[in-house]
Design an enzyme around this catalytic site. Sequence first.
Site, PDB file in Angstrom:
ATOM      1  N   LYS A 136       0.846  -1.187   0.000  1.00  0.00           N
ATOM      2  CA  LYS A 136       0.000   0.000   0.000  1.00  0.00           C
ATOM      3  C   LYS A 136       0.885   1.242   0.000  1.00  0.00           C
ATOM      4  O   LYS A 136       1.993   1.158   0.558  1.00  0.00           O
ATOM      5  CB  LYS A 136      -0.978   0.036   1.170  1.00  0.00           C
ATOM      6  CG  LYS A 136      -0.410  -0.283   2.566  1.00  0.00           C
ATOM      7  CD  LYS A 136       0.747   0.462   3.144  1.00  0.00           C
ATOM      8  CE  LYS A 136       0.706   1.920   3.389  1.00  0.00           C
ATOM      9  NZ  LYS A 136       1.974   2.450   3.970  1.00  0.00           N
ATOM     10  N   TYR A 221      -4.340   4.420   6.286  1.00  0.00           N
ATOM     11  CA  TYR A 221      -4.834   3.483   7.312  1.00  0.00           C
ATOM     12  C   TYR A 221      -6.170   3.957   7.883  1.00  0.00           C
ATOM     13  O   TYR A 221      -7.050   3.137   8.167  1.00  0.00           O
ATOM     14  CB  TYR A 221      -3.812   3.324   8.443  1.00  0.00           C
ATOM     15  CG  TYR A 221      -2.630   2.460   8.051  1.00  0.00           C
ATOM     16  CD1 TYR A 221      -2.739   1.072   8.055  1.00  0.00           C
ATOM     17  CD2 TYR A 221      -1.426   3.024   7.669  1.00  0.00           C
ATOM     18  CE1 TYR A 221      -1.663   0.264   7.685  1.00  0.00           C
ATOM     19  CE2 TYR A 221      -0.347   2.235   7.301  1.00  0.00           C
ATOM     20  CZ  TYR A 221      -0.472   0.865   7.308  1.00  0.00           C
ATOM     21  OH  TYR A 221       0.593   0.072   6.939  1.00  0.00           O
TER      22      TYR A 221
END
Length: 370
Positions: A136, A221
């Site tokens: 990510k 996140y």
Amino acid sequence: MATRRKFLENIAISSIGVSLLSNPTSLLASPKEIYEGPMLRVAIMGLGSYGTRVAEAMQDCKKAKLVGVISGTPSKITDWQSKYGIPKKNCYNYENFDAIKDNDDIDAVYVITPNGLHCEQTIRVARAGKHVICEKPMGINAEEGQKMVDACKAANVKLLIGYRMHFEPKTVHVIQMRKDDKFGQPKFFQGQSGFVIGDPTQWRLDKELAGGGAMMDIGIYSINGARYILGEDPIWVTAQETKTDPVKFKEGVDETIQFQMGFPSGAVANCLSTYNMNNLDRFFMTGSKGWMEMKPSTGYGPIQGRTHKGELTQPHVTHQTLQMDGMAELIFNGKQPIVPVDGEEGVKDMKIIDAIFKAAKTGDKVEINI
Ligand code: NAD
């Protein structure tokens, strides 16, 4: 260790092994040592700090194994070869790794390089016919993410994004509580993700290589967390950016962004993403029947948290070990984690980041259709 494992493999098929297996108190017959299913053979691309963490965690995997490397630094390759027993024929550099297509000993490549390189590298791996696990953020915008999804589909390989929290036991438990209606209707999520970044010359502060600043690296996140804790995808975002150090955080590299998201049910999220404050790793959610709080919520763990029902007590297991075993199961058996980790899931987060950057720049409420 190798000798002991070999011994255990041998006795597992012998009558002594059968008796050991049938004895649950046996100290020898641990699940790791008796696993006989398929093994996901992985090459790691990018032998930096996170690649090293993944390699170490994979030593405890029972369904995935580190078998190859792709690196631009010859000395790292030889170090990893001797440390992890990687044969020379499974070692590549950034120029020649397309040749991995002729290597039958590698099933998947885990791309763990700077964000700005993920798209091109993923597409090359897909064209070489190997499954891709990509860190990510999957790319630096939704357009790149979609290209990656399309390339993997065209090559008939899987694309998975390194969303390790989707395998983490306390996180999974809270998501299951939400699915079981233990919180009632989720109403409000708060996500705080940040740390003070050091070295001003690192790639994370280079727009080309990072695609932005804190949002791409750590703010993601809170975005992903809002989605898995609330169980919905946002339909609008608003955002406000503050920059206290324009020398360190140049044009296009965000230092701090506060952002809000609205969801179809009427739930709302209020989040903070920053490279300029510490002690920010916290999720909170309240619903019509209960609440949850996790702090730390996405660090390497142990994750800690509680709900209106009490403390979360699920055991800590190294996140990347669980992730890689889980991804092996997904690739071999199609077994999905509680929340997807596929390329489409990555594109959703990229679309939200695109919208947050637009909202921060214009001051507008930006509608999104994910
Ligand atoms: P890092 O700087 O420690 O490692 C990056 C690696 O890429 C290095 O080995 C470097 O040599 C290599 N590289 C190849 N081409 C490069 C280039 N042109 N410029 C700079 N480096 C180049 O970074 P990292 O912390 O390992 O992060 C790598 C990726 O992993 C990022 O996408 C990051 O977001 C992701 N990450 C994920 C987690 C997680 O918890 N899922 C944690 C940390 C990092």
